[in-house]
Design a protein around this motif. Structure first.
Motif, short mmCIF file in Angstrom:
data_model
loop_
_atom_site.label_atom_id
_atom_site.label_comp_id
_atom_site.label_asym_id
_atom_site.label_seq_id
_atom_site.Cartn_x
_atom_site.Cartn_y
_atom_site.Cartn_z
N ARG A 121 1.11 7.62 -4.46
CA ARG A 121 1.39 8.52 -3.34
C ARG A 121 0.41 9.69 -3.28
NH1 ARG A 121 5.45 12.85 -4.53
NH2 ARG A 121 5.86 12.87 -6.77
N ASP B 164 0.48 -2.25 8.04
CA ASP B 164 0.28 -2.62 6.64
C ASP B 164 1.32 -3.66 6.23
OD1 ASP B 164 -1.83 -0.86 6.32
OD2 ASP B 164 -0.59 0.75 5.51
N VAL C 39 -3.00 9.32 -1.26
CA VAL C 39 -3.05 9.52 0.20
C VAL C 39 -2.52 10.89 0.59
CG1 VAL C 39 -2.90 7.04 0.68
CG2 VAL C 39 -0.79 8.38 0.48
N ASP C 40 -2.40 11.78 -0.38
CA ASP C 40 -1.89 13.14 -0.16
C ASP C 40 -3.07 14.08 0.06
OD1 ASP C 40 -0.84 15.73 -0.36
OD2 ASP C 40 0.66 15.12 -1.83
N SER D 122 0.74 6.55 9.84
CA SER D 122 -0.10 6.03 10.92
C SER D 122 -0.45 4.55 10.75
CB SER D 122 -1.39 6.86 11.02
OG SER D 122 -2.13 6.79 9.81
N THR D 123 -0.33 4.01 9.53
CA THR D 123 -0.69 2.61 9.29
C THR D 123 0.48 1.76 8.81
OG1 THR D 123 -1.35 3.04 6.99
CG2 THR D 123 -3.05 3.29 8.69
N TYR E 204 2.51 4.54 1.34
CA TYR E 204 2.98 4.76 2.70
C TYR E 204 2.14 5.81 3.42
CZ TYR E 204 6.11 5.58 6.64
OH TYR E 204 6.65 5.68 7.91
N ILE E 205 1.60 5.43 4.55
CA ILE E 205 0.93 6.34 5.49
C ILE E 205 1.55 6.08 6.85
CG2 ILE E 205 -1.25 7.10 6.50
CD1 ILE E 205 -2.70 5.91 4.11
N GLY F 18 6.05 10.84 2.06
CA GLY F 18 5.40 12.06 2.51
C GLY F 18 6.25 12.86 3.48
N ARG G 170 0.83 -1.20 0.00
CA ARG G 170 0.00 0.00 0.00
C ARG G 170 0.87 1.26 0.00
NH1 ARG G 170 -4.19 -1.89 4.81
NH2 ARG G 170 -5.20 -3.61 3.64
N THR H 140 -7.04 15.38 -2.34
CA THR H 140 -8.24 14.72 -1.84
C THR H 140 -9.29 14.59 -2.94
OG1 THR H 140 -7.85 15.59 0.38
CG2 THR H 140 -10.07 14.84 -0.12
#
Length: 483
Positions: free
Chosen positions: A430, A163, A433-434, A158-159, A155-156, A229, A153, A438
């Motif tokens: 990328r 992941d 999830v930026d 928080s997860t 990269y975030i 990010g 997935r 949105t």
């Protein structure tokens, strides 16, 4: 001293499905014992020239900057069609293998051999052996970074700790039963650690651009951080790479105002193959900080035949943008495209290591995201002045003074520079999830022979991740596949 198998001719294949997909069997006879033997491993053409498969074939079909002409696209390859449709499963049978992951797995054996053994080799100095090891570390990181952008997935922070990651191959042992996927954070930590360790030793200048250098590794590390990010962490590495390039005088940007002018090096323009640009010459490394080339032309397993530039991508180019010289409105059979749609005929050999144009754009994006709009404009205009008349290269004033608009302009510049070469897929992931993007969505248009159009919409978020091919899952039944 530990001995190892050296591939003089590298022939690596997957063994029986009863074995792990990571149990790669080396073929050859010579035993590596001398530093020069390991040097030869890092000279393997398979590490930098992907003549038939293993490049960015899969991403090329998944970028939303492309569309397809049904007459020249359909019935050529079911895999191409599934990739273009963003199908849930791309590789249905054990005979259908993902080209990129196949090459990645085969290369890991040799790279790990070098990393684990070269320091104990006969001959050479400690510094020479350290440099060879650093090259292997950085190359391993580069390949793993590609794989997380296929099979993990986006990269975030928080997860990322939960992941699923990509199996980190760090041994040259055919008896290892399996490598766990771990977490995405572990995968990125592995990549970052390899690059940071390599940077300590790599020289600023290598004899040829197919070998890792310090600025190449720094540029790659900056790209990794940006794709996580983290532009603040990325920028120092990108700036250092640019500074070292400037100090050494290479690589150099081609100036299309000169090369496409009367008597220029890219002329004449062949009616079938386009300009005599680096895209037609796999040995041209002028713009390469790290030269890796893949063949995206019509005679490959997953060729670009039938692909055209999507309307929204065409609209990004100004009328005087000389990059349009790499496109033609004639079909692959040299007939005029009735709708005037453009295909990229000036790039048969695409670059996907680290090119100087991308280094400028990565730096520009980081500066824009960090609030240095003036610096960002300077970087992106440096590239644009070499791709179009200077009068057209200026970033519009309203864009240059607006942070969000400038970031989006730089992302669009990445499309203008690298369209139909696979880069867009990585950006799509990328950007999904930026927060600046949105609500973004991705579509493909297939222009059918009867005049109708079939539309495909990428299903978010699952289809931003490929499922592992069938042959890999059959060999590793305990490994969880992607949804």
């Amino acid at each position: 001293m530990k001995k190892s198998i050296l591939y003089i001719i590298i022939l690596i294949t997957f063994i029986s499905c009863k074995k792990s997909w990571l149990e790669i069997v080396p073929m050859g006879q010579r035993v590596a014992s001398n530093m020069n033997d390991y040097e030869l491993l890092m000279n393997d053409p398979g590490l930098y020239l992907y003549a038939s498969s293993g490049g960015w074939q899969e991403p090329m079909f998944m970028g939303d900057e492309i569309a397809a002409e049904g007459t020249f696209f359909l019935n050529r390859s079911f895999i191409k069609e599934r990739l273009f449709q963003w199908a849930d499963t791309i590789y249905l049978t054990t005979n259908e293998t993902g080209p990129a992951i196949t090459v990645h797995n085969s290369q890991m054996y040799n790279l790990n051999k070098v990393i684990l053994e070269v320091m104990e080799a006969d001959g050479g100095t400690l510094q020479q052996k350290s440099i060879i090891r650093a090259e292997a570390l950085a190359t391993r990181a580069w390949s793993h970074f590609n794989m997380v952008n296929y099979y993990c997935r986006p990269y975030i922070a928080s997860t990322a700790g939960t992941d699923p990651g990509f199996p980190m191959i760090d041994k040259a042992d055919i008896n290892t039963p399996a490598y766990p996927r771990g977490t995405l954070q572990q995968s990125y930590d592995f990549i970052i650690n390899d690059l940071k360790e390599a940077i300590k030793t790599l020289p600023i200048k290598r004899a040829i651009a197919t070998r890792m250098s310090k600025p190449a590794a720094e540029g790659l590390l900056g790209k990794v951080y940006l794709f996580m990010g983290k532009p603040a962490e990325a920028l120092p590495y990108l700036q250092s790479a640019l500074n070292q390039v400037a100090a050494s005088g290479s690589p150099l940007l081609y100036n299309f105002n000169e090369t496409l002018a009367p008597g220029g090096a890219f002329l004449p323009i062949d009616p079938m193959n386009g300009p005599r640009s680096p895209g037609q010459n796999p040995s041209d490394i002028q713009e390469a900080l790290l030269s890796k080339v893949w063949n995206c032309g019509p005679y490959t397993q997953l060729s670009n035949s039938g692909l055209v530039l999507a309307p929204q991508a065409v609209a990004l180019y100004g009328a005087n943008d000389l990059r349009l010289k790499l496109y033609t409105s004639r079909n692959p059979d040299n007939t005029p495209n009735a709708a005037g749609r453009l295909r990229k005929y000036g790039v048969q050999y695409a670059r996907f290591g680290l090119q100087l144009p991308e280094l400028y754009l990565l730096s520009a994006e980081c500066k824009a995201r960090n609030g240095d709009l003036t610096g960002a404009v300077a970087d992106v205009e440096t590239l644009r002045k070499n791709r179009m008349p200077v009068a057209d290269a200026t970033v519009p004033a309203a864009t240059a003074t607006n942070q969000t608009a400038l970031v989006k302009f730089i992302i669009d510049e990445r499309i203008r520079e690298f369209a139909m070469e696979g880069y867009r897929w990585f950006d799509m992931r990328r950007l999904s999830v930026d927060p600046l993007f949105t609500g973004i969505s991705f579509k493909h248009s297939l222009y059918n022979a009867n005049g109708s159009t079939t539309e495909y919409t990428l299903s978010l978020p699952n289809r931003l991740v490929l499922k592992f091919p069938r042959n890999i899952m059959d060999a590793n039944p305990d490994m969880a596949n992607n949804p």
